[in-house]
Design an enzyme around this catalytic site. Structure first.
Site, PDB file in Angstrom:
ATOM      1  NE  ARG A  99      26.271  26.213  26.587  1.00  0.00           N
ATOM      2  CZ  ARG A  99      26.346  25.257  27.518  1.00  0.00           C
ATOM      3  NH1 ARG A  99      27.509  24.743  27.839  1.00  0.00           N
ATOM      4  NH2 ARG A  99      25.272  24.835  28.126  1.00  0.00           N
ATOM      5  CD  GLU A 120      22.267  15.774  35.537  1.00  0.00           C
ATOM      6  OE1 GLU A 120      22.901  16.754  35.096  1.00  0.00           O
ATOM      7  OE2 GLU A 120      22.542  15.201  36.601  1.00  0.00           O
ATOM      8  CE  LYS A 163      20.413  21.318  32.919  1.00  0.00           C
ATOM      9  NZ  LYS A 163      19.947  19.914  32.894  1.00  0.00           N
TER      10      LYS A 163
END
Length: 546
Positions: A257, A33, A267
């Site tokens: 992850r 994104e 983020k």
RNA sequence: UGUCCCGUGGUGUAAUGGCAACACUGCAGAUUUUGAUUCUGCCUUUCUAGGUUCGAGUCCUAGCGGGACAACCA
């Protein structure tokens, strides 16, 4: 070619799929994104997705998941592309979820026509309220019973801009009592009168992740859609939509992850550090971003090697930052050019060396890299050595300089400390030494052998440089386990700026060139450098077993 | 007190019903004109309890532990 396979669980799935003839070849995608910069966690995903396609002869698309115009920007798009290429990968197609907005809209209409989606006028609070909890079922509301015709009309009006933000949403009609909360009539479309970085003002309704990601996978005929573990519950909805939309059956697989010690991989929080100027930007060398790693001097090869070493599995993990540093050193040891730089100078005077004389002494650029040659270093009567390499009262196993002791100046001569000069406060300010002329490096006929070898620079020719020494950004090993504000865990010593004295050859440094400052660590030229002030970043220290 | 995912040295990852291994870290030693590199050695491992099987880290059940799920974020 190695015999053993040692496949990770995704490779096993792919090999089974290929063997069964389920697909002629594989297609993966990396779907960032564009609402922030890429970090080390993304590197793991990039290496996985692109690596798989490379290994099995498939292809990988770069697809921007740009369905939320409020947080997404072109600046991020550009940097993401740069980071992926820097890491060493090339995508088959550059695509955007927003490219599919017309198709996605048609798919929504199709769902409505099948009686599987409806327009809901509830507020977000009401929807949350009606949704229940993980342990209590949700309840349907009256809007759920709207007719297909009414839903079609209302949805068209939503698209036409007849309603303000938040007035209505389109929801899938599944099961408000479903054990999986994502199946309790998930929101598919919401109204946002916002400017989109690509579609501009063409749309005022935007699809949610669940109605964009899987559909984009299908449109691109992605065979293996690989994401992280938090999307496991989404898989049921992903498959429900594929079935009911009757589209290409991409399959979703989830892996754990990347987490690293003393690091944050969120983020949102990294953005906060940037916005609040805790760091100088997304590319601050202390940031776990790819642009930060690049600026710090981490070679892309090291990052790929690192991603290969950490493996791919489904259990939560916390990888030691030391492993990344190991990979960086392993690569830089073979490639970095050696130079001598004194960080904390102690002046030494070679009392038996002529006042006016300067001679040039050759020193290897890199003994680990064949053909890297030598450069010449000026040697004179006045030199600088590292203050740290002198001890007035040395312990037993000390083998650097002490009063009356001897060391070799790397690539030069053996010197003996004859006299220690101190100031009024008793601090050592200067050393008077003698050198052994017959001990010249490579031509040593002195018969003297010393254990210690130290780096040095000639005082007269030394070049002043700025060096930025970085340490971990946070002091807490597992930043995921904290419950207070993450900024309480910042390392106050994460950056130390010093002036250092370099051998003149270093002034020729080019951007991107990697150096090992002998016995001090690996460094690279920073973009803040100017003609009269060279700035170096410390990439990583040398391993130290002192 | 729901559902789902996951439990192998300090940290990661393998072993695909048949001798638990590899890397990193740590420790010790050798070599070294970088106390780096290189080389050698050592330490430490299958969450628990049942069951299936000639044989279980692997399959089954339960427990325990960790994680995820209640955004008009992705």
């Amino acid at each position: 070619m190695t015999e053993e396979k040692n496949l990770n669980f995704i490779e096993e799935i792919i090999e089974a799929d290929l063997a069964a003839g389920n697909y002629p070849s594989i297609t993966t995608r990396f779907p960032p994104e564009p609402n922030g910069y890429l970090h080390l966690g993304h590197a793991k995903s990039i290496c996985l997705n692109f690596g798989l396609a490379l290994k099995y002869g498939g292809k990988t698309n770069l697809r921007f998941d740009d369905t939320n115009p409020e947080t997404e920007e072109v600046e991020y798009v550009e940097n993401i592309k740069q980071d992926v290429q820097w890491l060493g990968f090339q995508w088959a197609h550059e695509l955007y979820a927003s490219d599919y907005f017309p198709q996605l809209y048609e798919l929504a209409v199709k769902l409505i026509k099948k009686g599987l989606a409806y327009v809901d006028d509830s507020t977000s609070e009401e929807i949350a309220e009606q949704k229940g909890t993980p342990t209590a079922p949700g309840k349907p509301n009256p809007y759920r019973q709207r007719s297909v015709e009414e839903n079609l009309k209302l949805f068209a009006e939503m698209k036409a801009g007849n309603y303000p933000d938040g007035a209505k949403v389109l929801r899938a009609k599944i099961d408000m009592a479903h054990v999986n909360m994502l199946m309790r009539d998930p929101v598919l479309y919401r109204i946002k009168h916002a400017h989109h970085h690509r579609t501009g003002d063409a749309w005022c309704i935007y699809p949610m992740y669940d109605f964009a990601h899987g559909q984009s996978d299908s449109i691109e005929q992605i065979t293996h859609s690989i994401c992280t573990l938090e999307f496991v519950p989404h898989r049921e909805l992903y498959n429900w939509l594929i079935k009911n939309l009757e589209i290409y059956p991409s399959r979703q697989y989830e892996f754990a992850r990347l987490n690293m010690t003393y690091t944050l991989m969120s983020k949102r929080k990294l953005l906060q550090l940037v916005n609040e100027k805790v760091v100088t930007g997304w590319d601050d060398p202390r940031m776990p971003t790819l642009s930060g790693a690049r600026r710090r001097g981490y070679p892309p090869e090291s990052l790929r090697e690192f991603c290969d070493k950490i493996g791919v599995a489904k259990r939560d993990n916390l990888i030691d930052m030391g492993l990344l540093e190991f990979c960086v050193r392993e690569h830089l040891n073979k490639t970095a050019t050696r130079r001598m730089v004194v960080f904390d100078p102690l002046k030494i005077i070679i009392t038996n060396y002529p006042e006016e004389k300067t001679e040039m002494l050759p020193s290897e650029n890199n003994t680990e890299r064949e053909g890297s040659g030598v450069r010449e270093m000026p040697f004179g009567r006045v030199l600088y050595m590292e203050k740290d390499d002198f001890m007035e009262n040395p312990p037993k196993k000390y083998f650097r300089l002490s009063p009356g002791g001897m060391v070799r100046l790397k690539s030069a001569f053996i010197i003996k400390c004859e006299e220690v000069i101190k100031d009024a406060n008793g601090n050592v300010t200067e050393l008077h030494c003698t050198y052994i002329p017959e001990s010249r490096s490579g031509h040593d006929t002195s018969g003297v052998s010393v254990k210690g070898v130290i780096h040095w620079v000639s005082a007269k020719e030394a070049v002043k440089i700025e060096v930025r020494q970085y340490e971990k950004l946070f002091v807490t090993e597992d930043m995921n386990s904290i419950e207070d504000d993450f900024k309480n865990h910042l390392n106050p010593h994460s950056l130390k700026v010093v002036t250092a004295y370099a051998e003149p050859e270093l002034a020729k440094a080019r951007p991107g060139e990697q150096f090992q400052f002998l016995r001090m660590g690996y460094f690279c030229l920073d973009s803040d450098s100017s003609a009269d002030q060279l700035v170096f970043n410390r990439t990583v220290t040398l391993r130290d077993s002192k």
